[in-house]
Design an enzyme around this catalytic site. Sequence first.
Site, PDB file in Angstrom:
ATOM      1  N   HIS A 162      45.538  44.243  46.991  1.00 20.93           N
ATOM      2  CA  HIS A 162      46.153  42.925  47.263  1.00 20.93           C
ATOM      3  C   HIS A 162      45.123  41.811  47.041  1.00 20.93           C
ATOM      4  CE1 HIS A 162      48.328  39.848  49.485  1.00 20.93           C
ATOM      5  NE2 HIS A 162      49.255  40.691  49.893  1.00 20.93           N
ATOM      6  N   GLU A 264      48.028  41.036  42.417  1.00 19.28           N
ATOM      7  CA  GLU A 264      47.892  42.371  43.001  1.00 19.28           C
ATOM      8  C   GLU A 264      48.338  43.436  42.014  1.00 19.28           C
ATOM      9  OE1 GLU A 264      50.144  42.177  46.699  1.00 19.28           O
ATOM     10  OE2 GLU A 264      49.873  40.013  46.691  1.00 19.28           O
TER      11      GLU A 264
HETATM   12  O1  TA6 Z   1      51.956  40.851  48.509  1.00 17.49           O
HETATM   13  C1  TA6 Z   1      52.651  39.690  48.809  1.00 17.49           C
HETATM   14  C2  TA6 Z   1      53.032  39.730  50.266  1.00 17.49           C
HETATM   15  O2  TA6 Z   1      53.818  40.850  50.548  1.00 17.49           O
HETATM   16  C3  TA6 Z   1      53.732  38.414  50.616  1.00 17.49           C
HETATM   17  O3  TA6 Z   1      55.107  38.560  50.823  1.00 17.49           O
HETATM   18  C4  TA6 Z   1      52.969  37.904  51.794  1.00 17.49           C
HETATM   19  O4  TA6 Z   1      53.604  38.078  52.964  1.00 17.49           O
HETATM   20  C5  TA6 Z   1      51.629  38.587  51.648  1.00 17.49           C
HETATM   21  O5  TA6 Z   1      51.860  39.826  51.075  1.00 17.49           O
HETATM   22  C6  TA6 Z   1      50.658  38.621  52.805  1.00 17.49           C
HETATM   23  O6  TA6 Z   1      51.022  39.495  53.811  1.00 17.49           O
HETATM   24  P1  TA6 Z   1      50.174  39.539  55.162  1.00 17.49           P
HETATM   25  O7  TA6 Z   1      50.814  40.611  55.977  1.00 17.49           O
HETATM   26  O8  TA6 Z   1      48.768  39.847  54.787  1.00 17.49           O
HETATM   27  O9  TA6 Z   1      50.304  38.165  55.777  1.00 17.49           O
END
Ligand code: TA6
Length: 295
Positions: A162, A264
Amino acid sequence: MPITSRALPPFTVTSGQNGMQKVVLSTAGGAQAEIYLHGAHLTSWIPAGGEERLFLSQKAQFSPESSIRGGVPVVFPQFADKGPLPKHGFARRLDWEFLDGEKGPGTVSAAFLLRDKPETQRIWPHAFLAGLLVTLGGREIEINLTITNTDVAPFTFTAALHTYLKVTEIRDVYLDGLGGHSYLDTTDGGAEKNQEDKFLLFEEEIDRIYPDVQGCVYLHERTLHLKIQSEGLPDIVVWNPWLEAGDTLADLEPRGYRGMLCVESAAICRPVTLEPGQSWNGIQRLADESDPEPA
Ligand code: TA6
C-alpha cells in the site's frame, strides 16, 4: 592504518520513533531505507543522489496497536474491508521478526518474517509464514512479499503493498500507464468505469482499483519521475483522500493529502488460494528516474 570508506554499515538495527525497532539499510552509493519491525513497514526510501520518496504522515502513530500512516503498509490477508477481518488485515499491525541483512553487488537487503500466532488464528484460523524481503539498490527499491501455507488445508487471501509516494503538490502530479484501463471506483460503490485519458490527473478524492494492469505505472511531477513495477500483484490501487476524507483520518496532518499519492500493487480481484505447502510471491519495484541531484 589505511583510511577506509566512511560509508555507513550496510544495515543496522536501531531504535526509531517511540523506541520501536527499525532496520536502516544503506548502500555505498548513498541510498538509504528504513524498515520498522512493526508491520515490516518501510517508512523511508532515499535513492542515491535523491530525496525522500515515501510519504510519512507527521501524525503517524508509532504504537503496537496502530498501523503507520505512510511508507509501505503490508496488507495481508485481506484488502480493505473485503471480508470479515479488520480493515487491510492484520500484518500491518503486528511485529515481524528481523531475520537478516545481506549485502549484494550494489545492493543491500533485509528479510522479515511473520508467522501465525494465537492472535491471528483467533480471527483467521490458518497456519502461514509471511516473508518480506526489501532490497535497496542505488536508485531502486524492491519489496517482495512471500506467503506460504504451512497448514493442512488450503486458504485464500488478498494482499497489497500500500505504497504512499511523497509528492510536493498533488495537483501537479500525473500518472501514466493506466490509460484505456477499466477500474472499480470505490468512491462510487465499486462501479466499473473506464479511464479514457492516457494520463490520470488529480483534483478530488480518488479511490480506484484497476484490475490486471500489464506493464509499469509512472508517476510524474515536474522534475520527479518514478517508475512503479509489479510482479505477481496484478491490480493497481490509486488512492488520495483529498481534503474532506483526509480530515477524518486522525493520523494524517491537515492538508497532508497534498503531499501524497498511494499507488498500490495488489492482488484483490482474483484472490489467491494456496494449497498446503504452496507459496505465493508478489513484488513491487520503485525506480527513481529523476535526474540525480548534483553531488
Ligand atoms: O487502498 C485504498 C484504501 O483501501 C482506501 O479505501 C483508504 O481507506 C485507504 O486504503 C487507507 O486505509 P486505512 O485503513 O489505512 O485508513
